[in-house]
Design an enzyme around this catalytic site. Sequence first.
Site, PDB file in Angstrom:
ATOM      1  N   LYS A  43     -20.620  20.209  44.734  1.00  0.00           N
ATOM      2  CA  LYS A  43     -20.457  20.662  43.288  1.00  0.00           C
ATOM      3  C   LYS A  43     -19.031  21.541  43.304  1.00  0.00           C
ATOM      4  O   LYS A  43     -18.298  21.616  44.420  1.00  0.00           O
ATOM      5  CB  LYS A  43     -21.455  21.846  43.185  1.00  0.00           C
ATOM      6  CG  LYS A  43     -21.728  22.876  44.332  1.00  0.00           C
ATOM      7  CD  LYS A  43     -22.746  23.735  44.041  1.00  0.00           C
ATOM      8  CE  LYS A  43     -22.964  24.781  45.168  1.00  0.00           C
ATOM      9  NZ  LYS A  43     -24.087  25.546  44.677  1.00  0.00           N
ATOM     10  N   ARG A 142     -34.295  32.596  41.580  1.00  0.00           N
ATOM     11  CA  ARG A 142     -33.170  31.851  40.861  1.00  0.00           C
ATOM     12  C   ARG A 142     -33.752  30.767  40.303  1.00  0.00           C
ATOM     13  O   ARG A 142     -34.808  30.773  39.207  1.00  0.00           O
ATOM     14  CB  ARG A 142     -32.030  31.780  41.670  1.00  0.00           C
ATOM     15  CG  ARG A 142     -30.710  31.224  40.935  1.00  0.00           C
ATOM     16  CD  ARG A 142     -29.570  31.214  41.960  1.00  0.00           C
ATOM     17  NE  ARG A 142     -29.538  30.016  43.014  1.00  0.00           N
ATOM     18  CZ  ARG A 142     -28.736  29.513  43.753  1.00  0.00           C
ATOM     19  NH1 ARG A 142     -27.347  30.172  43.694  1.00  0.00           N
ATOM     20  NH2 ARG A 142     -28.781  28.599  44.518  1.00  0.00           N
ATOM     21  N   TYR A 264       3.646  46.641  41.464  1.00  0.00           N
ATOM     22  CA  TYR A 264       2.974  47.511  40.266  1.00  0.00           C
ATOM     23  C   TYR A 264       2.446  48.883  40.904  1.00  0.00           C
ATOM     24  O   TYR A 264       1.998  49.094  41.904  1.00  0.00           O
ATOM     25  CB  TYR A 264       2.066  46.906  39.703  1.00  0.00           C
ATOM     26  CG  TYR A 264       2.593  45.863  38.599  1.00  0.00           C
ATOM     27  CD1 TYR A 264       3.419  46.155  37.607  1.00  0.00           C
ATOM     28  CD2 TYR A 264       2.050  44.555  38.780  1.00  0.00           C
ATOM     29  CE1 TYR A 264       3.940  45.123  36.690  1.00  0.00           C
ATOM     30  CE2 TYR A 264       2.612  43.457  38.026  1.00  0.00           C
ATOM     31  CZ  TYR A 264       3.363  43.977  36.708  1.00  0.00           C
ATOM     32  OH  TYR A 264       3.863  43.048  35.874  1.00  0.00           O
ATOM     33  N   MET A 323       0.195  38.916  39.004  1.00  0.00           N
ATOM     34  CA  MET A 323      -0.609  37.525  38.414  1.00  0.00           C
ATOM     35  C   MET A 323       0.114  36.152  39.086  1.00  0.00           C
ATOM     36  O   MET A 323      -0.544  35.410  39.262  1.00  0.00           O
ATOM     37  CB  MET A 323      -0.258  37.399  36.792  1.00  0.00           C
ATOM     38  CG  MET A 323      -0.886  36.473  36.016  1.00  0.00           C
ATOM     39  SD  MET A 323      -0.608  36.250  34.282  1.00  0.00           S
ATOM     40  CE  MET A 323      -1.540  37.617  33.874  1.00  0.00           C
TER      41      MET A 323
END
Length: 382
Positions: A43, A142, A264, A323
């Site tokens: 998957k 689940r 940053y 990013m």
Amino acid sequence: MSLPSADPRIATARLTVDLDALAWNYRLLAEWSGQANAAAVVKADAYGTGLEQAGTALAGAGCETFFVAVPEEAVRLKRVLPGAQVFVLSGIFDEESAAVVAEAGAVPILNSLDQIDLWAGYWKARGSRRPCAIHVDTGMNRLGLSEAEALAFADRNARDHLVTPILLMSHLACADQRDHPLNRQQLDTFQRVRSAFGDIESSLANSAGVFLGSDYHFELTRPGIALYGGEAASGMANPMRAVVRAEARILQVRRVRAGEPVSYGAAQALERDSLVAVCGAGYADGYHRAGSGAGVPLRGSVAGGFHGALAGHRVPVVGRVTMDLTLFDITDVPDAGIAGAEWIELFGGTIPLDDAARAAGTIGYELLTSLGARYHRRHVGG
């Protein structure tokens, strides 16, 4: 569709997928599955490695049964492996999804009484029946029928022949913790339900479940993360071979003086005169901001943050991952290792996948499946 592969001439990040290592891992897990057959969970684009390429390599290693998450993955896999048995974990949710699964020749895993009725009704309208699998929830809460629902359905189906189950399955919640009491509780529940379904195959063990021993194997095991080199169980050395290596291109090497901030927020000031490599991958590429060297909440509880590797030397991330860019302190790498270097390893060689994941407060599964579309993807071996 698989994620696109960036043009290698201009890519600032690349992934190398070792299909021979993937096949080796499958054969080892098949051996440890004992008398049970070993399937492969493919998957999420085979955990980010490429569904079609991984599926073909696994089939070449002897795998005949595959598990995908959603119908679209089944369609893709059956195109390249038309003879494989493919189970769809999410099952079906309406007539259209039932038609897609049926036309692909895949087998839905029916997770509720509603899904059972839908599959039965779909084929009744066509005067036929097709195989399915039944998922029973044994303690994870689940997907899956409850124990009571599963037992009542088994009795009803024996009488009314609504569907044709060929597999009964459940999923272990805590198999990575070998001594967790829920493992035995789930096993006991599964055995009670299994006795009501007659002579069909059963499957309980995921990757970690394979290591719990033969009581958990039944007729079919379902390894996932271990196939791709990830740690399946805590408290034991990882025996699997690394399958994925991620690297980022070095865009610039700059000198930063002691006391100057990087990235940053000026969250980290370097303590010494340093060489810093600015590399072309960041959180948009799945290299998580939580793994920053400083300036993120996780650094208060998980020390260190990400490390990369250059010329076999571990190099720490400094400042915040951004990013598109990440900064590495390469001061301690010998000049010979820096000269002409183009790439820094993010994980998969010197840096194990799960070490990188832990530095970001997550697991190898998430790191692998987060890797974005800007990587140049190349498959070797197979």
